[in-house]
Write a protein that holds these residues in place. Structure first.
Motif, PDB file in Angstrom:
ATOM      1  N   ARG A  35       0.806  -1.223   0.000  1.00 23.77           N
ATOM      2  CA  ARG A  35       0.000   0.000   0.000  1.00 23.77           C
ATOM      3  C   ARG A  35       0.838   1.271   0.000  1.00 23.77           C
ATOM      4  NH1 ARG A  35      -3.882   0.598   5.015  1.00 23.77           N
ATOM      5  NH2 ARG A  35      -1.865   1.106   5.907  1.00 23.77           N
ATOM      6  N   ASP A  36       1.921   1.275   0.771  1.00 23.76           N
ATOM      7  CA  ASP A  36       2.680   2.511   0.967  1.00 23.76           C
ATOM      8  C   ASP A  36       3.951   2.603   0.137  1.00 23.76           C
ATOM      9  OD1 ASP A  36       0.798   3.217   2.963  1.00 23.76           O
ATOM     10  OD2 ASP A  36       1.886   2.039   4.451  1.00 23.76           O
ATOM     11  N   VAL A  37       4.618   1.473  -0.102  1.00 27.48           N
ATOM     12  CA  VAL A  37       5.889   1.511  -0.828  1.00 27.48           C
ATOM     13  C   VAL A  37       5.666   1.436  -2.339  1.00 27.48           C
ATOM     14  CG1 VAL A  37       8.121   0.380  -1.170  1.00 27.48           C
ATOM     15  CG2 VAL A  37       7.121   0.489   1.129  1.00 27.48           C
ATOM     16  N   TYR A  38       4.984   0.366  -2.813  1.00 23.44           N
ATOM     17  CA  TYR A  38       4.798   0.175  -4.248  1.00 23.44           C
ATOM     18  C   TYR A  38       3.439   0.630  -4.749  1.00 23.44           C
ATOM     19  CZ  TYR A  38       9.030  -2.637  -3.906  1.00 23.44           C
ATOM     20  OH  TYR A  38      10.314  -3.063  -3.683  1.00 23.44           O
ATOM     21  N   GLN A  39       2.486   0.795  -3.850  1.00 21.11           N
ATOM     22  CA  GLN A  39       1.132   1.251  -4.191  1.00 21.11           C
ATOM     23  C   GLN A  39       0.500   0.361  -5.273  1.00 21.11           C
ATOM     24  OE1 GLN A  39       1.552   5.440  -5.106  1.00 21.11           O
ATOM     25  NE2 GLN A  39       1.598   5.997  -2.945  1.00 21.11           N
ATOM     26  N   VAL A  40       0.492  -0.935  -4.985  1.00 22.74           N
ATOM     27  CA  VAL A  40      -0.125  -1.913  -5.879  1.00 22.74           C
ATOM     28  C   VAL A  40      -0.885  -2.936  -5.044  1.00 22.74           C
ATOM     29  CG1 VAL A  40       1.571  -1.737  -7.740  1.00 22.74           C
ATOM     30  CG2 VAL A  40       1.973  -3.340  -5.862  1.00 22.74           C
ATOM     31  N   VAL A  73     -14.053   2.101  -9.857  1.00 25.98           N
ATOM     32  CA  VAL A  73     -12.650   2.296  -9.446  1.00 25.98           C
ATOM     33  C   VAL A  73     -11.681   1.361 -10.164  1.00 25.98           C
ATOM     34  CG1 VAL A  73     -13.375   3.099  -7.168  1.00 25.98           C
ATOM     35  CG2 VAL A  73     -12.865   0.668  -7.498  1.00 25.98           C
ATOM     36  N   GLU A  74     -12.184   0.467 -10.986  1.00 30.12           N
ATOM     37  CA  GLU A  74     -11.355  -0.578 -11.589  1.00 30.12           C
ATOM     38  C   GLU A  74     -10.170  -0.009 -12.361  1.00 30.12           C
ATOM     39  OE1 GLU A  74     -11.779  -4.364 -14.690  1.00 30.12           O
ATOM     40  OE2 GLU A  74     -13.488  -3.024 -14.322  1.00 30.12           O
ATOM     41  N   GLN A  75     -10.390   1.035 -13.149  1.00 31.67           N
ATOM     42  CA  GLN A  75      -9.339   1.562 -14.009  1.00 31.67           C
ATOM     43  C   GLN A  75      -8.205   2.226 -13.232  1.00 31.67           C
ATOM     44  OE1 GLN A  75      -9.303   0.812 -17.233  1.00 31.67           O
ATOM     45  NE2 GLN A  75     -11.214  -0.290 -16.824  1.00 31.67           N
ATOM     46  N   ASP A  76      -8.483   2.643 -12.008  1.00 32.52           N
ATOM     47  CA  ASP A  76      -7.456   3.294 -11.182  1.00 32.52           C
ATOM     48  C   ASP A  76      -7.300   2.553  -9.854  1.00 32.52           C
ATOM     49  OD1 ASP A  76      -5.525   5.281 -10.738  1.00 32.52           O
ATOM     50  OD2 ASP A  76      -6.943   6.532  -9.623  1.00 32.52           O
ATOM     51  N   TRP A  77      -7.427   1.228  -9.905  1.00 33.23           N
ATOM     52  CA  TRP A  77      -7.535   0.467  -8.666  1.00 33.23           C
ATOM     53  C   TRP A  77      -6.286   0.526  -7.791  1.00 33.23           C
ATOM     54  CZ3 TRP A  77     -10.125  -0.683  -4.875  1.00 33.23           C
ATOM     55  CH2 TRP A  77      -9.762  -1.690  -3.973  1.00 33.23           C
ATOM     56  N   ASP A  78      -5.104   0.430  -8.366  1.00 34.50           N
ATOM     57  CA  ASP A  78      -3.893   0.475  -7.543  1.00 34.50           C
ATOM     58  C   ASP A  78      -3.823   1.750  -6.714  1.00 34.50           C
ATOM     59  OD1 ASP A  78      -2.820  -1.995  -8.120  1.00 34.50           O
ATOM     60  OD2 ASP A  78      -1.640  -1.283  -9.819  1.00 34.50           O
ATOM     61  N   ASN A  79      -4.182   2.864  -7.325  1.00 32.44           N
ATOM     62  CA  ASN A  79      -4.173   4.142  -6.609  1.00 32.44           C
ATOM     63  C   ASN A  79      -5.241   4.168  -5.522  1.00 32.44           C
ATOM     64  OD1 ASN A  79      -3.442   6.941  -6.149  1.00 32.44           O
ATOM     65  ND2 ASN A  79      -5.349   7.480  -7.213  1.00 32.44           N
ATOM     66  N   VAL A  80      -6.433   3.658  -5.826  1.00 33.68           N
ATOM     67  CA  VAL A  80      -7.517   3.609  -4.834  1.00 33.68           C
ATOM     68  C   VAL A  80      -7.140   2.686  -3.678  1.00 33.68           C
ATOM     69  CG1 VAL A  80      -9.921   2.926  -4.443  1.00 33.68           C
ATOM     70  CG2 VAL A  80      -9.297   4.135  -6.544  1.00 33.68           C
ATOM     71  N   PHE A  81      -6.539   1.544  -4.002  1.00 34.42           N
ATOM     72  CA  PHE A  81      -6.141   0.599  -2.954  1.00 34.42           C
ATOM     73  C   PHE A  81      -5.117   1.208  -2.011  1.00 34.42           C
ATOM     74  CE2 PHE A  81      -3.013  -2.570  -1.526  1.00 34.42           C
ATOM     75  CZ  PHE A  81      -3.826  -3.323  -0.704  1.00 34.42           C
TER      76      PHE A  81
END
Length: 397
Positions: free
Chosen positions: A343-348, A368-376
């Protein structure tokens, strides 16, 4: 039966027999060279390639990728059953450098008299350095389209050169086959990821979601599993790695733990080891307005298999409760480190939290699917661990 019907029947039977012949396009096995593994590295022509190019074996190209082809010529297969053979006598590695994977494969026809057959490719190894520079879908596009290479072929990553993982000093081993065996040990070791074949990987890459691939580490004598590589969904490039410990935590979150151990220490520094007998994991997603959160619930039962504090009675109920607390604390720590890394280091999201949101809140997922890594990376993840020691093994006293 009339003469006309007999003629028609005879003609029909002749046509059927012609369809059963099936040997017109036969290719004798002794006229083939079997390809069993492919390594992909950053372009660096070998000395043999340079000498051949200087002497006329050259075509226009950019040296972006070096492919290592691991082959088993027919002569080696014939002699493999005649006594013990060293690994170097069982296989051969040939390198070709360029910028078109398929062109490099076909270039082998100018260096080997017997055609290379790709039906038996077992593994493709990609170096992290190459995956950091070139998108993984570009690297695999030719094998996904090539009918010669089967979609069951496994894909792995290498921390060092991929060509180093295709070398073995152990007698009687063919590296590509050994790597396949290592990748399929997920049921025996929880820090080994479930193997990813070309078939599975094709769908994951096209989804645009981030994912992990099993890492390999090589020494002068052998190759071992070494954590996992993270491929960013949007860039399709390598962005970092998870340690063996973090891959173990990932298996607990995903619910893929089939066995294995948890090792920790008591307050006196004595070793405590827990053997997993059963493990279950569930993930609950929650949506509150624009806020998305997840809660992971892990339950496991197992055996206290090792205790270096010989003064402590293994059957003591108070001691068992205390040991459970040590193991829960260790598992909580592993999961915390993994979530921080994702969540904090790689944001994936490589823990498949998005899959749980898609199933439990499909409307929210579509937004949120298209920007999911950022939302997560902005979502809260909590967890609880319920660990029970139900067996202390046989008494040693």
């Amino acid at each position: 039966m009339s003469r006309m019907k007999r003629c028609v029947l005879v003609i029909f039977l002749i046509l059927m027999l012609l369809n059963l012949t099936g040997c017109w396009g036969i290719k004798e096995i002794e006229d083939q060279t079997v390809l069993v593994g492919i390594g992909m590295d950053v372009g660096n022509p070998s000395s043999e390639e340079k000498q051949l190019a200087e002497n006329g074996n050259y075509y226009p190209k950019k040296n972006r990728v070096t492919l290592t082809f691991q082959i088993i010529p027919f002569e080696m297969r014939q002699s493999s059953g005649k006594g013990d053979k060293s690994s170097s006598e069982l296989y051969s590695n040939i390198q070709e450098t360029g910028d078109s994977m398929f062109q490099m494969l076909r270039k082998m026809a100018t260096r080997r008299s017997k055609p290379i057959m790709g039906h038996h490719v077992k593994v493709i190894v990609i170096s992290q350095e190459l995956a950091k520079r070139v998108e993984i879908d570009k690297l695999l596009k030719f094998v996904l389209r090539d009918n010669d290479i089967r979609p069951s072929c496994l894909v792995l990553m290498s921390e060092s050169k991929a060509s180093d993982t295709l070398v073995s000093n152990n007698s009687g081993e063919i590296p590509s086959l050994e790597l396949t065996g290592l990748a399929e040990n997920a049921s025996k070791a929880s820090n080994v990821l479930p193997p990813k074949s070309l078939t599975k990987l094709d769908g994951i890459i096209n989804s645009g979601h981030s994912f992990t691939l099993q890492n390999l580490s090589s020494s002068s004598d052998e190759v071992a599993v070494a954590g996992a590589s993270i491929i960013k969904g949007k860039s399709k490039k390598w962005i970092g790695s998870l340690s063996i410990r973090e891959v173990l935590a990932l298996s607990w979150i995903r619910g893929t733990v089939k066995g294995g151990v948890i090792k920790t220490y008591d307050k006196h520094g004595n070793v405590l080891t827990y053997e997993v007998i059963s493990a279950k994991s569930s993930v609950k997603s929650r949506v509150n307005g624009d806020d998305i959160s997840f809660h992971v619930n892990i339950r496991t039962k197992g055996r206290l298999i090792e205790n270096w504090d010989t003064k402590e009675p293994a059957g003591n109920e108070e001691f068992i409760k205390e040991a459970e607390g040590y193991f829960e604390q260790e598992l909580n720590k592993m999961i915390s480190e993994l979530i921080h890394k994702m969540r904090d280091v790689y944001q994936v999201d490589v823990g498949k939290f998005g899959d749980h949101l898609r199933i439990q809140h499909p409307k929210v997922w579509r937004k949120v699917e298209q920007d999911w890594d950022n939302v997560f990376s902005k979502s809260e993840v909590t967890y609880t661990v319920d660990l029970i020691i139900e067996d202390t093994g046989s008494s040693v006293k």
